[in-house]
Design a protein around this motif. Sequence first.
Motif, PDB file in Angstrom:
ATOM      1  N   ARG A   1      -6.761  16.187  -6.211  1.00 12.74           N
ATOM      2  CA  ARG A   1      -6.001  15.039  -5.590  1.00 12.74           C
ATOM      3  C   ARG A   1      -4.732  15.286  -4.848  1.00 12.74           C
ATOM      4  NH1 ARG A   1      -5.853  10.921 -10.804  1.00 12.74           N
ATOM      5  NH2 ARG A   1      -7.995  11.176 -11.558  1.00 12.74           N
ATOM      6  N   SER A   2      -4.466  14.281  -3.815  1.00 14.54           N
ATOM      7  CA  SER A   2      -3.390  14.454  -2.747  1.00 14.54           C
ATOM      8  C   SER A   2      -2.641  13.208  -2.704  1.00 14.54           C
ATOM      9  CB  SER A   2      -3.548  15.121  -1.620  1.00 14.54           C
ATOM     10  OG  SER A   2      -2.409  15.226  -0.823  1.00 14.54           O
ATOM     11  N   TYR A   3      -1.233  13.026  -2.957  1.00 11.50           N
ATOM     12  CA  TYR A   3      -0.539  11.847  -2.686  1.00 11.50           C
ATOM     13  C   TYR A   3       0.556  12.254  -1.549  1.00 11.50           C
ATOM     14  CZ  TYR A   3      -2.381  10.964  -7.407  1.00 11.50           C
ATOM     15  OH  TYR A   3      -3.113  10.607  -8.441  1.00 11.50           O
ATOM     16  N   ASP A   4       0.472  12.962  -0.873  1.00 11.19           N
ATOM     17  CA  ASP A   4       1.161  13.056   0.199  1.00 11.19           C
ATOM     18  C   ASP A   4       1.095  11.836   1.248  1.00 11.19           C
ATOM     19  OD1 ASP A   4       1.706  15.643  -0.720  1.00 11.19           O
ATOM     20  OD2 ASP A   4       0.854  16.904   0.926  1.00 11.19           O
ATOM     21  N   PHE A   5       0.249  11.474   1.719  1.00  8.95           N
ATOM     22  CA  PHE A   5      -0.296  10.220   2.409  1.00  8.95           C
ATOM     23  C   PHE A   5       0.514   9.141   1.927  1.00  8.95           C
ATOM     24  CE2 PHE A   5      -2.439   6.221   3.122  1.00  8.95           C
ATOM     25  CZ  PHE A   5      -2.119   6.150   4.769  1.00  8.95           C
ATOM     26  N   PHE A   6       0.348   8.870   0.387  1.00 13.25           N
ATOM     27  CA  PHE A   6       1.001   7.697  -0.150  1.00 13.25           C
ATOM     28  C   PHE A   6       2.713   7.617  -0.129  1.00 13.25           C
ATOM     29  CE2 PHE A   6      -3.353   8.039  -1.951  1.00 13.25           C
ATOM     30  CZ  PHE A   6      -3.757   6.739  -1.590  1.00 13.25           C
ATOM     31  N   VAL A   7       3.163   9.022  -0.412  1.00 12.37           N
ATOM     32  CA  VAL A   7       4.675   9.172  -0.432  1.00 12.37           C
ATOM     33  C   VAL A   7       5.224   8.860   1.086  1.00 12.37           C
ATOM     34  CG1 VAL A   7       6.238  10.992  -0.537  1.00 12.37           C
ATOM     35  CG2 VAL A   7       4.699  10.806  -2.077  1.00 12.37           C
ATOM     36  N   SER A   8       4.270   9.382   2.057  1.00  9.74           N
ATOM     37  CA  SER A   8       4.787   9.023   3.402  1.00  9.74           C
ATOM     38  C   SER A   8       4.748   7.594   3.712  1.00  9.74           C
ATOM     39  CB  SER A   8       4.008   9.863   4.587  1.00  9.74           C
ATOM     40  OG  SER A   8       4.605   9.442   5.668  1.00  9.74           O
ATOM     41  N   ARG A   9       3.445   6.588   3.247  1.00  8.78           N
ATOM     42  CA  ARG A   9       3.521   5.471   3.745  1.00  8.78           C
ATOM     43  C   ARG A   9       4.306   4.492   2.962  1.00  8.78           C
ATOM     44  NH1 ARG A   9       3.299   2.115   6.443  1.00  8.78           N
ATOM     45  NH2 ARG A   9       1.782   0.461   7.262  1.00  8.78           N
ATOM     46  N   PHE A  10       4.469   4.938   1.893  1.00  9.98           N
ATOM     47  CA  PHE A  10       5.309   3.924   0.849  1.00  9.98           C
ATOM     48  C   PHE A  10       6.936   3.856   1.436  1.00  9.98           C
ATOM     49  CE2 PHE A  10       2.125   4.173  -2.779  1.00  9.98           C
ATOM     50  CZ  PHE A  10       1.451   3.163  -2.331  1.00  9.98           C
ATOM     51  N   SER A  11       7.231   5.253   1.697  1.00  9.35           N
ATOM     52  CA  SER A  11       8.582   5.518   2.286  1.00  9.35           C
ATOM     53  C   SER A  11       8.469   4.482   3.539  1.00  9.35           C
ATOM     54  CB  SER A  11       8.637   6.910   2.538  1.00  9.35           C
ATOM     55  OG  SER A  11       8.700   7.812   1.201  1.00  9.35           O
ATOM     56  N   GLU A  12       7.514   4.759   4.323  1.00  9.43           N
ATOM     57  CA  GLU A  12       7.815   3.877   5.689  1.00  9.43           C
ATOM     58  C   GLU A  12       7.842   2.469   5.329  1.00  9.43           C
ATOM     59  OE1 GLU A  12       5.042   3.163   9.664  1.00  9.43           O
ATOM     60  OE2 GLU A  12       4.363   4.752   8.275  1.00  9.43           O
TER      61      GLU A  12
END
Length: 918
Positions: free
Chosen positions: A260-271
């Motif tokens: 699993r990778s949550y990098d996208f979610f960190v970036s999108r939620f921060s945005e």
Amino acid sequence: MPGTLPRFPSMQRGMTMPSLFRGVSTPSLPSLPRGLTMPSMPSFPSMPSLPRGITVPSFPSLPRGITVPSFPSMPSLPRGITVPSLPSLPRGMSLPRSVAMSTVSQAPRRLLQDCCSVLDHQTPGGLCGCCWALRPRYKRLVDNIFPEDPEEGLVKANMEKLTFFALSAPEKLDRIAAYLSERLTRDLNRHRYGYVCIAMEAMEQLLLACHCQSINLLVESFLSTLRLLLEHDKPHLHMLATNSFVKFANIEEDTPSYHRSYDFFVSRFSEMCHSEDEDPEMRNKIRVSGIRGLQGVVRKTVDDELQVNIWELRHMEQIVPALLVNLQQHTQSDSESPAEQTEVCFRELLGRAAYGHINNAIRPVLMHLDSHSLWEGRSFAVQCFQIIMYSIQTQHSHLVIQQLLGHLDANSRSPASVRAGIVEVLSEAAVIEATGSVGPTVLEVFNTLLRQLRQSVDYQLTGYYDNAGQNKTTSAEEKTLQDAVIKTIGSFANTLPVYQRSEVMLFIMGKIPVPGIYPALGSPNAGFEGSIMIQVMLLKSLLQVSERYESSNLLTALPSSFLEPLLSFTLMEDPEIRLLVLSILTSLIDRRHNAARLSAASVTFDVSLLELKEDRCSRQDVLFIRKHAQRLYRHVYLTCKEESSGWGHYQALITLLAVLSVELSNEELVVDLIRLVLALQELALSNQERLSVLNRCGVHALCAVFFHLLSQLGPPPPLQEHVTQVIERRQKDAPHLLPHDVFCENPSLPDGELEVGEDFLFVQSEICEALTGSSYSAHDDRFNTPYTPQLTDEDRLSKRKSIGDVVSLQIDMNLQNGSDTQQRPEMEQITFETLKNTIEDRGSVEEEERRRMQLVEKFQTAPFEEIAAHCGARTSLLQSKLNEVFDLIIRPPPSPSGHSQPRSTPLYEMKFPDLCVY
């Protein structure tokens, strides 16, 4: 029921159904091509061709009496052309719900819609996809959860069937999730947002119902679906995906996942946390959703070592600024506001931080405050670090302090407002964490703060806070910074145990520059004025530490290594330095916190307001009195002789003497204090001293207040009667000798020279007579001896002296001028007195005092070169005296024959073999 078409009964294998369109005339159609493909009709969409050899199954026959009305737009089929029959349905299988139509006239249209719906959801290239009845069961169960109208919501009964099927056959979970994701993607592309919400609800229920061992089969499709929704441009889809992710984050998993990778979610939620939507309400909702999403990411990843490391700096640089941006906004007070949600998320993030993660979590905070210039406001920076200090684990607090100290050093050439903001945050952080906040590097903390003080003094003198001379600063800004640093030093010292506070006080004392001895401690550009300013700042810092220093043993609180250099500053010319030293001494001696009450003492003060000591003086206190009391008396006496002393100095002296009387209740001490105060009274009456009228009146007022306090602390009543009589006479005829008229901004002083009559003075003989017959009478011999400041050995051996101490060290330099011509007897007895007199060679007390005054005057008027040469003679003089003593010791006895024996090698110059030395 008339007007409705009843459900068709289930068809048995082998049964046929008459044509549904019997009797309906149709226009002539061209011949069907090979493969029995259906011709296109003008009012119906084209149907795909069937494979070779496959015929459409016939429909079941209608009940008796029920006929299908003719369609005006459908002419009859040509002769010989029939509609191929459909295969029979399996047992227990019924046609789609759409066949049951509200009216008979709408049946063909609804039937065609059902066919189109079946064809929409078929799998390309598959045989079973052409017919809904032959599709896999999991697909049929998934299709059944979607209603005709999306506003009706999820079909709960069919959802229960799907859940039961998923739990019964967990190996089908990945296919169910993939098919749900496929349907959601198709509905999203066709803007069917109602069905999108239904699909997400179904996936959430499947996630919550599935066991931990099989949840990984659903997660990949679920996360890919969330990515798809977050990439869309609709805010309500973003919030929908966030809510689903939060529910998923709350699920505890036992099975590890490696891919699993949550990098996208960190970036999108921060945005999302930085949303700038035009609608304020929608903007707050989006930001709250982003914050909740980050909170979900933290919960899901922080405790799982197999997941992505959320504490990496690249992730923290996205998460922390997104939280701080929303923490600044306090537009609403409810729990759904971005600020409230941010604080909850920020506290949870810091509370989960381990030892190795603190630095990565704090560094983005410092960078954010720098880039947005938030140090100058101070309130937000203090709020941030209050949250940090209260949230992190206690044993990690010193890491935050170290980060702040390093950041303060990095901003040493920033404006004074920025440095003052960082220092104030340091002070608040130290107050919050009362134990362990400084950590292992205690002295490094104070060294950094003292270095900031010295730099601030340099900037204040030059007017620029950089070496290039381009960025200007003002004295007011630097003064604010200096006050903040001094306050911070006190805050840090209050968090330390007693023994470490003693070390800190010694450390600060060692940093105070002394002109002519330690000028290098200050900046080379500061000069004498800079050294004085640094002395004042460091003494203020020392006062901050000493004000809350509590120790039952004065020998520990005031060791010789600390007391000697401190007392040397009482003879400095700067009055502020002398006042600070008196305040430091009072705070260290005052163990019962009476100084605040005694600061307003007067001739009407009531001693019952004080917290008096009931037990006798301890052994440690007695040792302190015998070791250091004479030195304290001497510096009190010399402080009163300073012309620059004001009423604040005399008030501080009164407080110091009163605290000594209360804390060290000893007959010997009381007698010495009475002798000292009577000597001060004689000092005020002497015409030899160049004291102003204000100074003389201040000394007389000091004597009156001290005797008034002392007479209430235990001496016999006759002493109190004498003191009361003198004070009443002064109140009547000489009010300028009392503190009420002297210790104020506008003192009332007599014109011309001060003349004090005998009636206004405290008489030594009457005081001695009043003490007769009491426990103080044992010290009559000591009491009858007038007090004279004596030079002690500790004063001679002190390594750090003021100008006055250097003068005192040279008192006896001229006493030996005539001794060189004196001839020594041929033989004299060597005794202890001989050695003592040889080294000291003192005269009488009066002669010594006279030569002392001459030497003081010489040092005040002579040039520096002459003083330096005079001081250098001390070493050679002492060496010559020692040589004389050694000559007397090693001289051989006389020979009986009268001839002197040859002089042998002195014992201290003989060299012995190594084996003879034990």
